[in-house]
Design an enzyme around this catalytic site. Structure first.
Site, mmCIF file in Angstrom:
data_model
loop_
_atom_site.group_PDB
_atom_site.id
_atom_site.type_symbol
_atom_site.label_atom_id
_atom_site.label_comp_id
_atom_site.label_asym_id
_atom_site.label_seq_id
_atom_site.Cartn_x
_atom_site.Cartn_y
_atom_site.Cartn_z
ATOM 1 N N HIS A 22 -11.210 -1.689 -11.122
ATOM 2 C CA HIS A 22 -9.775 -1.514 -10.762
ATOM 3 C C HIS A 22 -9.740 -1.166 -9.398
ATOM 4 O O HIS A 22 -8.483 -1.507 -8.989
ATOM 5 C CB HIS A 22 -9.576 -0.079 -11.802
ATOM 6 C CG HIS A 22 -8.128 0.304 -11.636
ATOM 7 N ND1 HIS A 22 -6.992 0.182 -12.521
ATOM 8 C CD2 HIS A 22 -7.663 1.193 -10.583
ATOM 9 C CE1 HIS A 22 -6.118 0.769 -12.048
ATOM 10 N NE2 HIS A 22 -6.510 1.517 -11.105
ATOM 11 N N GLU A 23 -10.552 -0.278 -8.927
ATOM 12 C CA GLU A 23 -10.293 0.017 -7.735
ATOM 13 C C GLU A 23 -10.468 -1.174 -6.377
ATOM 14 O O GLU A 23 -9.954 -1.259 -5.553
ATOM 15 C CB GLU A 23 -10.992 1.271 -7.195
ATOM 16 C CG GLU A 23 -10.962 2.538 -7.961
ATOM 17 C CD GLU A 23 -9.423 3.028 -7.759
ATOM 18 O OE1 GLU A 23 -8.745 2.714 -6.807
ATOM 19 O OE2 GLU A 23 -8.671 3.567 -8.815
ATOM 20 N N ASP A 67 -0.908 -0.552 -8.972
ATOM 21 C CA ASP A 67 -1.318 -0.203 -10.262
ATOM 22 C C ASP A 67 -0.117 -0.598 -11.057
ATOM 23 O O ASP A 67 1.031 -0.697 -10.859
ATOM 24 C CB ASP A 67 -1.458 1.481 -10.421
ATOM 25 C CG ASP A 67 -2.494 1.909 -9.785
ATOM 26 O OD1 ASP A 67 -3.749 1.383 -10.062
ATOM 27 O OD2 ASP A 67 -2.646 2.787 -9.019
ATOM 28 N N HIS A 70 -7.436 -3.218 -5.859
ATOM 29 C CA HIS A 70 -6.536 -2.743 -4.816
ATOM 30 C C HIS A 70 -7.231 -2.960 -3.556
ATOM 31 O O HIS A 70 -6.583 -3.201 -2.411
ATOM 32 C CB HIS A 70 -6.790 -0.936 -4.935
ATOM 33 C CG HIS A 70 -6.165 -0.368 -5.965
ATOM 34 N ND1 HIS A 70 -4.735 -0.668 -6.523
ATOM 35 C CD2 HIS A 70 -6.558 0.730 -6.983
ATOM 36 C CE1 HIS A 70 -4.450 -0.009 -7.549
ATOM 37 N NE2 HIS A 70 -5.331 0.902 -7.923
#
Length: 905
Positions: A155-156, A166, A159
């Site tokens: 998930h990170e 998000d 980014h």
């Protein structure tokens, strides 16, 4: 493959040439040279290293599945602090550094605040700075609240690498959907759950249905979404990767266009340049690297051209400042001079005290003559470094030159093979641009200083060369850097603020061009300090304050003895307490190189530790190679070039190009009494989603309450001041004639709409004639009953009469109220609004973000709730109705700290 291609279309790529200094590269589907750095403040723990390995190994498998066999982590370096014990398994770093690590393992910004997040202050689609995990999260202590570490790493990573945002929104956790219900902001809408208020105090918890806010018509502030533990939905990783069934990113087919999340649509070159793999990838290969002493050689130009414009003396002043104050104790430092040949003036000396520093000062050049052979200087530095260590990787060369050298190309391959990091200080307009290629090989810094002494460029350049691996509390911080050419007035008077986060090793430096000035310095109590140490040969004087300098405003007065005269004042200090992080400022441009008519963006980040400082006055000074300076006020308002409001990152577009060639960036930040605040919030939309609990078999199993994160929790700071160099950049294709008007207004990104009786009130931040400078000519406001139609066919949508709307100056707050006309579409549930700006040359901005107003009162979650009958009539305007709720409150008793409270729904 269709679903995954849909995900590719949900990414943006505007990968700037230097968003950060990450070493990561994609090779044969595998990410190489990923750096994970452990903060020096983390106590030694060998098990933590093994847990980092487990996290990345699990993440690699999950990433491979989530991207349909495209990507995995191939090799990873774990950077271990210098204060951890030596180990035979630990190697010396090559070019890896803590400052530019992709992942940092560090204590939380505030005690108990262990949420993982990615520091991302550029726009969607641009690479972020770093991921921050706390040791407790990596150890598995916070995974109930934030999910398994391997999944969250992916998930990170989205980014960090792809600039994806998000698909939840802490500022707007709910929205009114076309279904006329209040929905949780998420992707996809197939993720099921319930909305409840969950509050715990002492040994009891309260769970109740959410009430509707009378103003927003959405749920109250404390309402939270509790997902079902068992789901079938596969998307999305950017909403809640901790759900067991989630293995996909949101794609074009299931993306929730109604939700107020910040996801954008486009593509990434990582995906366009790869194809799926036929076989599973191997597990990641890990290297353990322990930070060791800094090894650095100064390579200083003493050719004949250095006798012009007082360059030799200015170089010596800056080099003395670097040796006396900037370079850290424990470092190994050597020195080489060069003209048409090179001379080794000092072998490497380890700095342990002032005696080593003073010995190096004796080696500075005293005369300028001869030609320029940059490669000779670099090759001599290799000899110096090679006598100390056979592994030259990670050693540094600080190269200063003012001249061109057509033979520079002959040693570029040698530099590449050596692994040495080259920091390039270009002095004057003719400094060789070929060396830039060397400084970019291993992430070296490139700084430019003009021949205008009052800009203090050389001293600022050397001040920026602190170690990238030093503990932040041990680094020298620049509090002041100011210069003035005195013609009629012989006085240079000003103040310097020393705040409570600094004060150790405080150092005042004064330079002049002709004769020593009279110097007076008073501490905050009004006491005159002792005399400065003068070096009349180098035309400088300095004073070191013993111990910790007194907090407050210091006042100085310099009186020139001749006119004209150029004086400068530089003040540096270190953290007063190793356990209290100092306020810091870091600055950069979004690119190293650019060509007209493309704009550039200035960024300055103001932090205390990992907490943003908001409300500061931040100013950028951009100096061209001929010495012309453009001054820009940087803003943290979430508009124009600034992606996020109140995240401690201050930004502004730069378009005032005056010539081709080098430009240099310098930033000053000042916090006045009661203006600057330290925010306790993590940067918006990049912190991992907190999971309040799960719904299991119709029962809420709550997680421990999240630490309070009130947006109003801000600490008023005392006065402070900082300066920082942002390095150099090069601009080409600037016309010699006056610049044509080619820059449109910036896109409006904070348009907001609210209903007021039968009218709609819009608010936004005004753009400028040229991005975020000046004033636009007019606004075009259009509305539609269809979000997709408005986004894709803006020019065909219904236009609002804006005759009475007179644009304000850029960065002002705009407000406009209008009564919407009849919506032509059938079964309309919302009115969608967007704005386009037009400047005096008829250049138009991109269409703004799309705001919406519901034409109904959305239905609340009615589980266990009695609701009165609602009658709604819509005739081309916003309807206002009332809704009466009666709720049941459940009181829970916690059985033990190890068990999560549950309650039937």
């Amino acid at each position: 493959m269709g679903l995954f291609r849909g995900f590719v279309s949900l990414l943006v790529l505007f990968l700037i040439e230097r968003s950060n200094m990450s070493l990561v590269r994609l090779n044969d589907n595998g990410y190489e040279d990923l750096v994970i750095a452990i903060d020096p403040g983390v106590p030694e723990d060998g098990q933590l290293i093994e847990q980092i390995k487990d996290m990345v190994t699990t993440a690699s498998t999950y990433l491979f599945e989530a991207t349909e066999k495209r990507f995995f982590f191939k090799n990873v370096s774990i950077l271990i602090p210098k204060n951890w014990k030596e180990n035979l398994n630990y190697k010396r770093p090559k070019h890896e550094s803590y400052e530019y690590a992709d992942v940092r393992i560090a204590a939380p910004a505030l005690p108990g605040r262990d949420e993982p997040y990615t520091r991302q202050f550029t726009d969607c689609g641009e690479k972020a700075e770093y991921i921050h995990f706390t040791p407790d999260y990596v150890r598995g202590k916070k995974q109930n609240e934030y999910g398994p570490s391997g999944r969250l790493f992916v998930h990170e990573w989205a980014h960090l690498r792809w600039g994806v945002f998000d698909e939840y929104n802490e500022d707007q956790p709910f929205y009114s959907a076309k279904s006329k219900k209040i929905e949780a902001t998420r992707c996809s809408t197939g993720i099921s759950g319930i909305n409840r208020v969950y509050k715990c105090q002492a040994d009891s918890c309260v769970i109740r249905s959410c009430r509707t806010n009378s103003t927003t018509k959405l749920y109250e502030k404390d309402c939270q979404f509790f997902p079902d533990k068992v789901q079938a939905e596969k998307a999305s990783i950017m909403f809640m990767q901790s759900i067991d069934s989630v293995f996909e990113f949101c794609n074009a087919e299931n993306h929730n266009h109604e939700a107020p999340s910040l996801q954008n649509i486009n593509s990434s070159e990582d995906f366009t340049n790869t194809t799926p793999m036929a076989a599973p990838p191997p597990p990641p290969v890990f290297s353990l690297l322990r930070i060791s002493e800094r090894i650095l050689c100064l390579v200083l130009d003493k050719s004949g051209s250095m006798s012009s414009f007082n360059r030799l003396n200015r170089m010596n002043q800056a080099a003395q400042y670097f040796l006396l104050q900037t370079v850290e104790n424990g470092s190994w430092v050597g020195m080489v001079h060069f003209d048409s040949v090179a001379t080794i003036k000092s072998e490497l000396i380890q700095i342990k005290s002032d005696s080593e520093r003073n010995k190096l000062l004796e080696s500075l050049p005293t005369q300028a003559y001869g030609g320029t052979s940059i490669c000779s200087g670099i090759e001599a530095a290799f000899q110096v470094i090679g006598k100390l260590t056979s592994q030259m990787d990670g050693s540094e060369i600080v190269l200063l030159t003012d001249g061109e050298d057509v033979t520079t190309g002959r040693c570029i391959d040698t530099v590449k093979q050596s692994g040495v990091i080259i920091h390039f200080i270009a002095l004057g307009p003719s400094a060789d641009e070929g060396v830039i290629q060397m400084s970019n090989i291993k992430g070296g810094k490139h700084v430019y200083a003009s021949d205008i002494a009052e800009n203090n460029g050389l001293i600022d350049a050397f001040a920026s060369l602190t170690s990238e691996n030093a503990d932040p509390t041990q680094k020298s911080l620049q509090l002041e850097s100011k210069g003035l050419t005195l013609n009629n007035d012989s006085w240079m008077n000003d103040t310097v603020i020393i705040d409570s986060t600094v004060g150790k090793d405080t150092f005042f430096l004064v330079t002049w061009e002709k004769q020593p000035p009279s110097i007076s310095l008073w501490n905050p109590s009004g006491t005159l300090t002792e005399a400065f140490t003068q070096d009349t040969l180098s035309k400088m004087a300095y004073l070191s304050i013993p111990g910790t300098a007194q907090v407050g405003t210091w006042t100085y007065s310099l009186q020139a003895k001749v006119n004209p005269e150029t004086l400068t004042m530089t003040v540096t200090s270190r953290a007063a307490n190793s356990s209290v992080p100092p306020i810091t400022v870091n600055a950069k441009m979004n690119k190293d190189t650019n060509s007209f008519p493309n704009p550039m963006i200035v960024y300055a980040q103001v932090l205390q530790g990992y907490l943003p400082i908001i409300g500061a006055n931040v100013t950028a000074f951009i100096e061209s190679k001929s010495g012309k300076t453009e001054v820009l006020e940087l803003l943290d308002n979430g508009a124009g070039a600034d992606s996020f409001k109140d995240d401690g990152v201050y930004s502004r577009y730069f378009t005032s190009y005056s010539e081709n060639g080098r430009y240099n960036l310098k930033v000053r930040a000042h916090g006045g009494t009661n203006s600057a605040r330290r925010s306790s919030r993590h940067p918006l939309n990049r912190a991992a989603a907190y999971i309040p609990g799960w719904v299991v078999d119709g029962v809420i199993e709550g997680n421990p309450p999240r630490p309070e994160n009130d947006e109003d929790t801000q600490t008023i700071l005392e006065n402070f001041s900082r300066t920082a160099s942002g390095g150099a950049f090069v601009v080409s294709q600037v016309p010699n004639t006056p610049l044509p008007d080619v820059f449109p207004p910036s896109q409006i990104t904070d348009l907001d709409a609210t209903s007021e009786s039968d009218q709609i009130k819009l608010t936004w931040t005004a753009p400028g004639d040229d991005f975020d400078v000046g004033k636009v000519q007019q606004y075009i406001i259009r509305t539609s009953g269809s979000l997709i139609d408005l986004r894709e066919n803006f020019d065909d949508a219904l236009q609002v009469n804006t005759t009475d709307l007179l644009p304000k100056e850029a960065n002002s707050k705009e407000t406009f109220v209008f009564k919407p006309g009849n919506v032509s579409e059938e079964n309309v549930t919302h009115i969608y609004i967007a704005i386009q700006s037009v400047d005096k040359s008829n250049l138009t901005s991109k269409v703004s973000n799309i705001a919406q107003v519901a034409l109904f009162i959305p239905q609340a979650d009615n589980s266990g709730v009695n609701i009165s009958t609602i009658v709604l009539s819509v005739v081309g305007s916003v309807a206002v109705v009332s809704i009466i709720l009666s709720t049941t409150i459940c009181i829970l008793t916690k059985r033990s700290s190890s068990r999560r409270p549950t309650t039937p729904l």
